[in-house]
Design a protein around this motif. Structure first.
Motif, short mmCIF file in Angstrom:
data_model
loop_
_atom_site.label_atom_id
_atom_site.label_comp_id
_atom_site.label_asym_id
_atom_site.label_seq_id
_atom_site.Cartn_x
_atom_site.Cartn_y
_atom_site.Cartn_z
N LEU A 39 38.27 44.41 22.54
CA LEU A 39 39.37 45.07 23.25
C LEU A 39 39.54 46.50 22.73
O LEU A 39 39.79 47.42 23.51
CB LEU A 39 40.66 44.26 23.04
CG LEU A 39 41.83 44.61 23.96
CD1 LEU A 39 41.44 44.45 25.42
CD2 LEU A 39 43.02 43.72 23.65
N ILE A 207 40.79 42.72 35.53
CA ILE A 207 42.13 42.66 36.14
C ILE A 207 42.83 44.01 35.99
O ILE A 207 43.59 44.43 36.86
CB ILE A 207 42.96 41.51 35.50
CG1 ILE A 207 42.47 40.16 36.05
CG2 ILE A 207 44.45 41.67 35.77
CD1 ILE A 207 43.12 38.95 35.41
N PHE A 208 42.54 44.73 34.88
CA PHE A 208 43.11 46.07 34.71
C PHE A 208 42.26 47.15 35.40
O PHE A 208 42.80 48.13 35.92
CB PHE A 208 43.26 46.40 33.22
CG PHE A 208 44.54 45.87 32.64
CD1 PHE A 208 45.75 46.50 32.88
CD2 PHE A 208 44.54 44.73 31.86
CE1 PHE A 208 46.94 46.00 32.37
CE2 PHE A 208 45.72 44.21 31.34
CZ PHE A 208 46.92 44.86 31.60
N THR A 216 45.34 52.64 42.82
CA THR A 216 46.39 53.62 42.52
C THR A 216 46.07 54.97 43.15
O THR A 216 45.61 55.88 42.48
CB THR A 216 46.57 53.76 41.01
OG1 THR A 216 45.28 53.89 40.41
CG2 THR A 216 47.26 52.54 40.44
N LEU B 28 47.70 33.37 39.85
CA LEU B 28 46.88 34.57 39.72
C LEU B 28 46.47 35.11 41.09
O LEU B 28 46.48 36.32 41.33
CB LEU B 28 45.64 34.27 38.87
CG LEU B 28 45.89 34.06 37.38
CD1 LEU B 28 44.66 33.49 36.69
CD2 LEU B 28 46.29 35.37 36.72
N THR B 32 47.56 38.61 42.78
CA THR B 32 46.54 39.54 43.28
C THR B 32 46.90 39.99 44.69
O THR B 32 46.82 41.18 45.02
CB THR B 32 45.16 38.85 43.28
OG1 THR B 32 44.84 38.47 41.93
CG2 THR B 32 44.07 39.78 43.79
N THR B 35 49.79 42.41 44.48
CA THR B 35 49.34 43.74 44.06
C THR B 35 48.70 44.48 45.22
O THR B 35 48.95 45.66 45.45
CB THR B 35 48.31 43.63 42.90
OG1 THR B 35 48.82 42.75 41.91
CG2 THR B 35 48.02 44.97 42.29
N MET B 48 51.29 53.09 40.28
CA MET B 48 50.55 52.82 39.04
C MET B 48 51.32 51.87 38.14
O MET B 48 50.77 50.89 37.61
CB MET B 48 50.29 54.15 38.32
CG MET B 48 49.67 54.02 36.96
SD MET B 48 47.97 53.52 37.07
CE MET B 48 47.14 55.05 36.74
N ALA B 51 51.41 48.30 39.71
CA ALA B 51 50.10 47.63 39.66
C ALA B 51 49.75 47.20 38.23
O ALA B 51 49.26 46.08 38.01
CB ALA B 51 49.03 48.56 40.21
N LEU B 52 50.01 48.08 37.27
CA LEU B 52 49.67 47.73 35.88
C LEU B 52 50.61 46.67 35.31
O LEU B 52 50.19 45.86 34.47
CB LEU B 52 49.67 48.99 35.00
CG LEU B 52 48.55 49.99 35.32
CD1 LEU B 52 48.62 51.18 34.37
CD2 LEU B 52 47.16 49.34 35.23
N ALA B 55 49.33 43.48 36.63
CA ALA B 55 48.09 43.17 35.91
C ALA B 55 48.41 42.58 34.53
O ALA B 55 47.75 41.62 34.09
CB ALA B 55 47.24 44.43 35.77
N ALA B 56 49.42 43.13 33.86
CA ALA B 56 49.81 42.62 32.54
C ALA B 56 50.30 41.17 32.64
O ALA B 56 49.99 40.34 31.78
CB ALA B 56 50.88 43.52 31.93
N LYS B 58 49.39 39.03 34.94
CA LYS B 58 48.22 38.19 35.22
C LYS B 58 47.43 37.89 33.93
O LYS B 58 46.99 36.76 33.69
CB LYS B 58 47.32 38.88 36.25
CG LYS B 58 47.91 38.87 37.65
CD LYS B 58 47.25 39.88 38.55
CE LYS B 58 45.84 39.52 38.92
NZ LYS B 58 45.26 40.54 39.83
N VAL B 59 47.23 38.94 33.12
CA VAL B 59 46.47 38.74 31.89
C VAL B 59 47.24 37.83 30.92
O VAL B 59 46.62 37.04 30.18
CB VAL B 59 46.13 40.11 31.24
CG1 VAL B 59 45.60 39.94 29.83
CG2 VAL B 59 45.11 40.85 32.09
N VAL B 62 46.43 34.38 32.05
CA VAL B 62 45.08 34.03 31.60
C VAL B 62 45.09 33.68 30.11
O VAL B 62 44.51 32.68 29.69
CB VAL B 62 44.08 35.20 31.88
CG1 VAL B 62 42.74 34.94 31.22
CG2 VAL B 62 43.90 35.41 33.38
N VAL B 84 46.42 43.86 21.52
CA VAL B 84 47.05 44.36 22.75
C VAL B 84 48.04 45.47 22.43
O VAL B 84 48.06 46.53 23.09
CB VAL B 84 47.74 43.21 23.51
CG1 VAL B 84 48.59 43.75 24.65
CG2 VAL B 84 46.71 42.23 24.04
N VAL B 87 46.30 48.78 21.76
CA VAL B 87 45.81 49.43 22.98
C VAL B 87 46.97 50.11 23.72
O VAL B 87 46.86 51.26 24.16
CB VAL B 87 45.11 48.41 23.91
CG1 VAL B 87 44.71 49.07 25.22
CG2 VAL B 87 43.88 47.83 23.24
#
Lengths: 218, 101
Positions: A39, A207-208, A216, B28, B32, B35, B48, B51-52, B55-56, B58-59, B62, B84, B87
Motif C-alpha cells: 500500500l 476501487i480507488f 471525476t 459493493l 458501484t 458511484t 471527487m 466518489a472517493l 470508494a472508502a 467499499k474498501v 472488502v 491506510v 496514505v
C-alpha cells in the motif's frame, strides 16, 4: 473428484512456533505487513496524483473524458465479483468442499484474465491516438503539460496495478494447483487465505483508481 | 489474543454461513452503481469527494468481510489501519501544500 475432499494430513507446526494457532497468526500477520508495504508503494503515486490533480485541476478533469468509462466500469465490476469468488473459495475450502473451491478459483482467474484483456484494449485505444507516457505523449487534441502528466500517472498506476494482477493470478494459480493435488486442504487452508488477501488488495486499489481516472470529470 | 490449536480446529469445523459474502457482494455492486450514477450529477471537487468517500466505504467492506479484519487479531488490524492512515496523511499533506501554497 467428489465435492468433499479430505482433511489431509495434519499440518506441520514449524519448530519456532509453540502451536498451530501461533503459526497461523504469524502467517496472517506477516501477510498484512506485506500488504501494508504494498500500500505504501502505491502511496507515493497517490501522493503524486493528489499534487498534480490539485495543480492541473482543469486538465485532469478534461483528460478523464478520454478514458473509456465502459472499460473502467466493467473492470471494477469484474474485480468486485472476483473478490467474492476468491472469498467463496476460502469459505468452501474451510468447509472441505474441494470441487467448489477449485471452481471458485477458476472463475477468479478467468475474471482476472478478462480484466487484463479489457485493460489491453484500452491501452490499444490510447496508443492509436498517440497517448503515451512522459515525453512520448503525442495526443494532438489534448496538448499541454497537465494532460501529459495525467496520462503518465495513468500508465504508471494502472500499469503497476496490472503487474500486481499478474502476480495475483500466479499466486491463485499456484494455490489452485496445490488444492487440486490435495496439498492445501481444509486442515491447513493458510496458503489459499494468504493468496486471497493479496487478491483483495489488488481489488481494493482498483476501487480507488476507477473514480480517479474514469469518473471525476470537471 | 492468541487462540489455541483446538480453537482453530473448532473454527474450521464450523466456518459459519457464507451469507455475509453474498451480502457484501450485493452491497459493493450497489455502491458501484451509486458511484456511477452520482458522477453524472456531482462534478468538480464535490464529485471527487463523493466518489472517493464511496470508494472508502467499499474498501472498508472488502477489508472487514472478504479480508476478515472483523475477526482478526488487534495487531493485524493495527497494521492495516496504520498503513491506510499513512496514505491518507500523505495525500492530505500534499494537498495542503500544493493547494494552499
Amino acid at each position: 473428484m467428489t465435492d468433499h475432499g479430505h482433511q489431509g494430513p495434519a499440518p506441520r507446526v514449524a519448530i519456532q512456533f509453540q502451536d498451530l494457532a501461533k503459526q497461523e497468526h504469524a502467517a496472517h500477520f506477516g501477510m498484512w505487513l506485506f500488504l501494508g508495504s504494498e500500500l505504501l508503494l502505491f502511496a507515493g503515486l497517490f501522493g503524486l496524483y493528489t499534487a498534480y490533480r490539485t495543480r492541473y485541476a482543469t486538465a485532469f478533469a478534461e483528460a478523464v473524458h478520454h478514458n473509456a468509462l465502459w472499460i473502467g466500469t466493467t473492470n471494477v465490476v469484474i474485480l468486485i465479483v472476483s473478490s467474492f469468488t476468491v472469498a467463496w473459495a476460502v469459505h468452501s475450502l474451510r468447509r472441505d468442499r474441494r470441487r467448489t473451491t477449485l471452481w471458485s478459483l477458476a472463475i477468479t482467474m478467468l475474471l482476472g484474465l478478462l480484466f487484463l484483456v479489457f485493460k489491453g484494449i484500452e491501452y490499444g485505444i490510447h496508443f492509436r491516438d498517440g497517448v503515451f507516457p512522459g515525453h512520448y505523449y503525442a495526443y494532438q487534441e489534448m496538448p499541454g503539460h497537465g494532460a501529459q502528466l495525467f496520462f503518465t500517472l495513468y500508465y504508471f498506476m494502472t500499469g503497476l496495478h496490472a503487474l500486481h494482477m499478474i502476480g495475483g493470478l500466479a499466486a491463485i494459480g499456484w494455490v489452485a494447483a496445490r488444492v487440486a493435488r490435495g496439498k492445501t486442504t481444509a486442515a491447513y487452508p493458510i496458503p489459499l487465505e494468504l493468496g486471497a488477501l493479496y487478491w483483495h488488495l489488488v481489488d481494493s486499489i482498483w476501487i480507488f483508481l476507477w473514480p480517479m481516472f474514469y469518473l471525476t470529470t470537471g | 489474543m492468541d487462540k489455541t490449536e483446538s480453537q482453530v480446529m473448532a473454527e474450521r469445523e464450523h466456518p459459519g454461513s457464507g451469507g455475509k459474502y453474498v451480502f457484501a457482494l450485493i452491497a459493493l455492486l450497489c455502491l458501484t452503481a451509486l458511484t456511477f450514477g452520482l458522477h453524472y450529477v456531482t462534478v468538480g471537487e464535490l464529485g471527487m469527494i463523493v466518489a472517493l468517500t464511496i470508494a472508502a466505504v467499499k474498501v472498508t467492506i472488502v477489508g472487514l468481510v472478504f479480508m476478515e479484519l472483523r475477526r482478526s487479531m488487534v495487531a493485524t488490524r493495527t497494521v492495516a489501519a496504520v498503513a491506510v492512515v499513512f496514505v491518507v496523511l500523505l495525500c492530505l499533506g500534499v494537498f495542503a501544500d500544493v493547494g494552499f501554497r
